[in-house]
Design a protein around this motif. Structure first.
Motif, PDB file in Angstrom:
ATOM      1  N   VAL A 126       0.874  -1.170   0.000  1.00 31.37           N
ATOM      2  CA  VAL A 126       0.000   0.000   0.000  1.00 31.37           C
ATOM      3  C   VAL A 126       0.915   1.224   0.000  1.00 31.37           C
ATOM      4  O   VAL A 126       1.691   1.427   0.937  1.00 31.37           O
ATOM      5  N   LEU A 127       0.826   1.989  -1.082  1.00 29.80           N
ATOM      6  CA  LEU A 127       1.655   3.177  -1.244  1.00 29.80           C
ATOM      7  C   LEU A 127       0.863   4.414  -0.859  1.00 29.80           C
ATOM      8  O   LEU A 127      -0.267   4.602  -1.317  1.00 29.80           O
ATOM      9  N   GLY A 128       1.454   5.266  -0.033  1.00 26.67           N
ATOM     10  CA  GLY A 128       0.844   6.558   0.216  1.00 26.67           C
ATOM     11  C   GLY A 128       0.997   7.463  -0.989  1.00 26.67           C
ATOM     12  O   GLY A 128       1.991   7.397  -1.710  1.00 26.67           O
ATOM     13  N   VAL A 129      -0.009   8.295  -1.228  1.00 23.85           N
ATOM     14  CA  VAL A 129       0.020   9.275  -2.324  1.00 23.85           C
ATOM     15  C   VAL A 129      -0.068  10.663  -1.700  1.00 23.85           C
ATOM     16  O   VAL A 129      -0.954  10.930  -0.886  1.00 23.85           O
ATOM     17  N   ASP A 130       0.868  11.538  -2.077  1.00 18.27           N
ATOM     18  CA  ASP A 130       0.900  12.866  -1.466  1.00 18.27           C
ATOM     19  C   ASP A 130      -0.063  13.818  -2.152  1.00 18.27           C
ATOM     20  O   ASP A 130      -0.772  13.449  -3.096  1.00 18.27           O
ATOM     21  N   ASN A 132       0.395  16.104  -4.148  1.00 21.79           N
ATOM     22  CA  ASN A 132       0.704  16.359  -5.553  1.00 21.79           C
ATOM     23  C   ASN A 132       0.421  15.160  -6.444  1.00 21.79           C
ATOM     24  O   ASN A 132       0.716  15.187  -7.641  1.00 21.79           O
ATOM     25  N   GLY A 133      -0.128  14.110  -5.868  1.00 23.32           N
ATOM     26  CA  GLY A 133      -0.467  12.919  -6.649  1.00 23.32           C
ATOM     27  C   GLY A 133       0.690  11.964  -6.861  1.00 23.32           C
ATOM     28  O   GLY A 133       0.578  11.038  -7.665  1.00 23.32           O
ATOM     29  N   ARG A 134       1.788  12.161  -6.131  1.00 21.46           N
ATOM     30  CA  ARG A 134       2.954  11.283  -6.289  1.00 21.46           C
ATOM     31  C   ARG A 134       2.884  10.148  -5.281  1.00 21.46           C
ATOM     32  O   ARG A 134       2.665  10.377  -4.090  1.00 21.46           O
ATOM     33  N   SER A 135       3.093   8.921  -5.761  1.00 24.44           N
ATOM     34  CA  SER A 135       3.147   7.785  -4.851  1.00 24.44           C
ATOM     35  C   SER A 135       4.484   7.778  -4.127  1.00 24.44           C
ATOM     36  O   SER A 135       5.511   8.157  -4.689  1.00 24.44           O
ATOM     37  N   GLN A 136       4.451   7.356  -2.864  1.00 23.94           N
ATOM     38  CA  GLN A 136       5.614   7.436  -1.994  1.00 23.94           C
ATOM     39  C   GLN A 136       6.001   6.035  -1.530  1.00 23.94           C
ATOM     40  O   GLN A 136       5.363   5.450  -0.660  1.00 23.94           O
ATOM     41  N   ALA A 137       7.080   5.519  -2.110  1.00 24.64           N
ATOM     42  CA  ALA A 137       7.527   4.169  -1.741  1.00 24.64           C
ATOM     43  C   ALA A 137       8.143   4.128  -0.362  1.00 24.64           C
ATOM     44  O   ALA A 137       8.363   3.038   0.186  1.00 24.64           O
ATOM     45  N   LEU A 138       8.447   5.307   0.213  1.00 21.70           N
ATOM     46  CA  LEU A 138       8.976   5.367   1.574  1.00 21.70           C
ATOM     47  C   LEU A 138       7.994   6.026   2.540  1.00 21.70           C
ATOM     48  O   LEU A 138       8.387   6.551   3.586  1.00 21.70           O
ATOM     49  N   THR A 139       6.749   6.038   2.194  1.00 22.53           N
ATOM     50  CA  THR A 139       5.650   6.222   3.149  1.00 22.53           C
ATOM     51  C   THR A 139       4.628   5.167   2.738  1.00 22.53           C
ATOM     52  O   THR A 139       3.598   5.449   2.148  1.00 22.53           O
ATOM     53  N   ALA A 140       4.974   3.928   3.046  1.00 15.62           N
ATOM     54  CA  ALA A 140       4.263   2.789   2.480  1.00 15.62           C
ATOM     55  C   ALA A 140       4.341   1.614   3.444  1.00 15.62           C
ATOM     56  O   ALA A 140       5.158   1.599   4.379  1.00 15.62           O
ATOM     57  N   ILE A 141       3.475   0.618   3.186  1.00 14.94           N
ATOM     58  CA  ILE A 141       3.494  -0.602   3.986  1.00 14.94           C
ATOM     59  C   ILE A 141       3.484  -1.798   3.038  1.00 14.94           C
ATOM     60  O   ILE A 141       2.651  -1.890   2.125  1.00 14.94           O
ATOM     61  N   TYR A 142       4.457  -2.691   3.221  1.00 16.46           N
ATOM     62  CA  TYR A 142       4.708  -3.810   2.309  1.00 16.46           C
ATOM     63  C   TYR A 142       4.375  -5.136   2.973  1.00 16.46           C
ATOM     64  O   TYR A 142       4.674  -5.347   4.148  1.00 16.46           O
ATOM     65  N   ARG A 143       3.798  -6.043   2.207  1.00 20.45           N
ATOM     66  CA  ARG A 143       3.626  -7.405   2.700  1.00 20.45           C
ATOM     67  C   ARG A 143       5.004  -8.064   2.724  1.00 20.45           C
ATOM     68  O   ARG A 143       5.707  -8.106   1.705  1.00 20.45           O
ATOM     69  N   LEU A 160      20.011   1.065  -7.575  1.00 21.46           N
ATOM     70  CA  LEU A 160      18.717   0.940  -8.242  1.00 21.46           C
ATOM     71  C   LEU A 160      17.692   1.865  -7.589  1.00 21.46           C
ATOM     72  O   LEU A 160      17.724   2.083  -6.381  1.00 21.46           O
ATOM     73  N   PRO A 161      16.758   2.416  -8.374  1.00 19.53           N
ATOM     74  CA  PRO A 161      15.722   3.283  -7.791  1.00 19.53           C
ATOM     75  C   PRO A 161      14.633   2.461  -7.118  1.00 19.53           C
ATOM     76  O   PRO A 161      14.438   1.278  -7.427  1.00 19.53           O
ATOM     77  N   MET A 162      13.889   3.095  -6.225  1.00 18.07           N
ATOM     78  CA  MET A 162      12.790   2.415  -5.547  1.00 18.07           C
ATOM     79  C   MET A 162      11.743   1.920  -6.533  1.00 18.07           C
ATOM     80  O   MET A 162      11.095   0.899  -6.299  1.00 18.07           O
ATOM     81  N   ARG A 163      11.573   2.621  -7.654  1.00 16.47           N
ATOM     82  CA  ARG A 163      10.543   2.184  -8.603  1.00 16.47           C
ATOM     83  C   ARG A 163      10.863   0.818  -9.200  1.00 16.47           C
ATOM     84  O   ARG A 163       9.955   0.124  -9.669  1.00 16.47           O
ATOM     85  N   ALA A 164      12.144   0.406  -9.193  1.00 11.44           N
ATOM     86  CA  ALA A 164      12.486  -0.935  -9.672  1.00 11.44           C
ATOM     87  C   ALA A 164      11.843  -1.991  -8.792  1.00 11.44           C
ATOM     88  O   ALA A 164      11.417  -3.051  -9.272  1.00 11.44           O
ATOM     89  N   LEU A 179       0.703  16.745   4.869  1.00 12.86           N
ATOM     90  CA  LEU A 179       1.989  16.762   5.580  1.00 12.86           C
ATOM     91  C   LEU A 179       2.557  15.377   5.873  1.00 12.86           C
ATOM     92  O   LEU A 179       3.738  15.268   6.240  1.00 12.86           O
ATOM     93  N   ALA A 180       1.777  14.318   5.751  1.00  7.81           N
ATOM     94  CA  ALA A 180       2.235  13.008   6.210  1.00  7.81           C
ATOM     95  C   ALA A 180       3.533  12.570   5.551  1.00  7.81           C
ATOM     96  O   ALA A 180       4.387  11.949   6.201  1.00  7.81           O
ATOM     97  N   SER A 181       3.712  12.861   4.270  1.00  7.70           N
ATOM     98  CA  SER A 181       4.915  12.412   3.573  1.00  7.70           C
ATOM     99  C   SER A 181       5.911  13.540   3.324  1.00  7.70           C
ATOM    100  O   SER A 181       6.904  13.336   2.617  1.00  7.70           O
ATOM    101  N   GLN A 182       5.656  14.711   3.888  1.00  7.42           N
ATOM    102  CA  GLN A 182       6.575  15.826   3.668  1.00  7.42           C
ATOM    103  C   GLN A 182       7.923  15.521   4.302  1.00  7.42           C
ATOM    104  O   GLN A 182       8.015  15.109   5.459  1.00  7.42           O
ATOM    105  N   ASP A 183       8.994  15.728   3.531  1.00  5.37           N
ATOM    106  CA  ASP A 183      10.327  15.486   4.059  1.00  5.37           C
ATOM    107  C   ASP A 183      11.143  16.770   4.043  1.00  5.37           C
ATOM    108  O   ASP A 183      10.722  17.785   3.492  1.00  5.37           O
ATOM    109  N   VAL A 184      12.283  16.711   4.677  1.00  4.84           N
ATOM    110  CA  VAL A 184      13.136  17.883   4.833  1.00  4.84           C
ATOM    111  C   VAL A 184      14.366  17.686   3.960  1.00  4.84           C
ATOM    112  O   VAL A 184      15.279  16.944   4.316  1.00  4.84           O
ATOM    113  N   ASP A 185      14.372  18.351   2.810  1.00  8.79           N
ATOM    114  CA  ASP A 185      15.499  18.236   1.887  1.00  8.79           C
ATOM    115  C   ASP A 185      16.350  19.498   1.836  1.00  8.79           C
ATOM    116  O   ASP A 185      17.544  19.416   1.547  1.00  8.79           O
TER     117      ASP A 185
END
Length: 209
Positions: A126-130, A132-143, A160-164, A179-185
């Protein structure tokens, strides 16, 4: 239905756009960002792996520390190292994947877990979507079982990128709270999100990458 939850926090980034600051030790509301994540996870799981150099912690949440090899291999290499360091898991356990620089990631935990609880056996992540409509592989829960198998099929994850990884999995997407997936870059993110640096951290602004 009770889920077995585990968690992996990636904390190995270089913070290059923050003058080399350790993003895990940035602070919000007098807590480091890493401690905020650990406090938020503590009601959910006692099996938390942090991928990065060990840091001092105020949280009493038990933590297993590990490092990706080679160092600097990127987030997918970090996730693979975290999976390898988890306690023994069943195929039906679920693994929350996070980055250490998300001060409000706790807002994502309940909706991600609720979606995992309702997911059919064919859903691997289950991927979180921010906002802006972007899926977040690091705000997610994996089986867990599917994650382990997908990583094994990828082989060496270095660079390799997360999308792989995500391409190998059957995904469900859910809209995250604001704000749930907002990160500090960047330094601008510090100001926008109310995050501060310790005095010992680098404070000079670097040139743009």
């Amino acid at each position: 239905m009770t889920l077995q939850i585990q968690a992996i926090i990636l904390a190995g980034g270089r913070g290059s756009r923050l003058g080399g600051a350790d993003k895990a030790l940035l602070r919000y509301d007098d807590q480091t960002l890493l401690d905020r994540l650990l406090v938020g996870l503590s009601p959910l799981t006692a099996d938390v792996v942090v991928v990065g150099q060990p840091r001092p912690l105020a949280s009493a949440t038990p933590v297993t520390w590990t490092l990706e090899s080679p160092a600097g291999g990127g987030p997918l290499a970090g996730l693979a190292a975290g999976v390898a360091a988890l306690a023994q898991t069943s195929d039906d356990a679920w693994v929350i994947a996070l980055a250490c620089d998300q001060p409000f990631a706790e807002l994502a935990f309940a909706p991600l877990i609720a979606a995992a609880r309702q997911a059919g056996p064919d859903i691997h992540v289950v991927l979180g979507v921010d906002h802006n409509g972007r899926s977040q592989a690091l705000t997610a829960i994996y089986r867990a079982g599917a994650l382990v198998r997908a990583l094994a099929e990828l082989g060496n994850p270095d660079g390799l990128p997360m999308r792989a990884l995500v391409r190998q999995l059957t995904c469900e997407e859910i809209l995250l709270p604001a704000l749930a997936s907002q990160d500090v870059d960047t330094f601008a993110d510090l100001t926008d999100l109310g995050v501060t640096q310790d005095e010992s951290e680098t404070t000079s602004q670097p040139q743009r990458d």
